[in-house]
Scaffold this active site. Sequence first.
Site, mmCIF file in Angstrom:
data_model
loop_
_atom_site.group_PDB
_atom_site.id
_atom_site.type_symbol
_atom_site.label_atom_id
_atom_site.label_comp_id
_atom_site.label_asym_id
_atom_site.label_seq_id
_atom_site.Cartn_x
_atom_site.Cartn_y
_atom_site.Cartn_z
ATOM 1 N N SER A 194 -14.441 7.454 -0.022
ATOM 2 C CA SER A 194 -14.267 7.207 1.395
ATOM 3 C C SER A 194 -14.352 8.413 2.189
ATOM 4 O O SER A 194 -13.693 9.399 1.947
ATOM 5 C CB SER A 194 -13.164 6.164 1.834
ATOM 6 O OG SER A 194 -13.087 6.055 3.277
ATOM 7 N N TYR A 206 -4.176 4.902 2.088
ATOM 8 C CA TYR A 206 -5.604 5.045 1.484
ATOM 9 C C TYR A 206 -6.244 6.247 1.563
ATOM 10 O O TYR A 206 -6.970 6.525 0.532
ATOM 11 C CB TYR A 206 -6.077 3.902 2.508
ATOM 12 C CG TYR A 206 -7.741 3.526 2.180
ATOM 13 C CD1 TYR A 206 -8.215 2.974 0.992
ATOM 14 C CD2 TYR A 206 -8.875 4.235 2.987
ATOM 15 C CE1 TYR A 206 -9.359 2.639 0.947
ATOM 16 C CE2 TYR A 206 -10.050 3.865 2.689
ATOM 17 C CZ TYR A 206 -10.512 3.122 1.545
ATOM 18 O OH TYR A 206 -11.783 3.107 1.420
#
Length: 280
Positions: free
Chosen positions: A166, A179
């Site tokens: 990501s 995250y």
Amino acid sequence: MSHAPQAGTGNVASTSIRGSRPRPSAERPAPGGRAHTAVVTGASSGIGAAVARRLSAEGWDLVLNGRDAARLREVARPTGASYFPADLTTPGAEERLTGFALDRVGRVDLLVAGAGVGWAGDFVTMPASALEEVIETDLLATLRLVRQVVPHMVREGRGRVVLVGSLAGVVGVRAEAVYSAAKAALGAFSEALRYELRGTGVGLSHVVPGVVDTPFFERRGAPYRRSTPRPVPPERVADAVWTAVSRGRDEIYVPGWLRLPARVHGAAPALFRRLSSVFG
């Protein structure tokens, strides 16, 4: 109730990567003209499901994994894939999935690790259970599965691992600290393991999406509300995965222009932080 076929779910012993003899490229055709085989995690929806559809269209034999058995079955049906519903954070799940895949398709030419969860909010208010779930799912479960699959690829002298990261792991994102940390660790892992695999015939690709139009944001507890950047469809990430596999690419950003903020962050982090404070 589990919908996974029960054959071939036994443990598979792992072996060391080191000491393997250099082999030909991982991109050569499968021996004897056999179809290529792939394991795709996170395949019950979103990016993983799109990757499964793309690989099926290219003629690959698939083993799909996800936590939602009903949705996984729906993805598997039109692709003709075998499927193994399981939460990869449970002890031994990575061994059972690897054993199932080897029993079903004989070998693993490709592993696409697409399973992931998120959590949105300030770090100081993040429940301990959510912190552990994000780290376990997005990082540790993937590392454990790679550790099971890669030795088999090395013995075959061919194969590729694709890790779906990501942009949050490259630049950090406010209200997604854990995250971001998990995806940053995954990116560093991919770079380090690529060095170890050099000369074995096994390649490693890191696909780095930005915002993708999937149920991810609803499940993390907060929808995506920004007008820019606009979410891209999961099929676009699946195309990037296919490019990584078919062309042997080490790293691909989706969309490609996201490489620019990543480079600014790496080359001039203070400038990047000032820009981020203005534009978000």
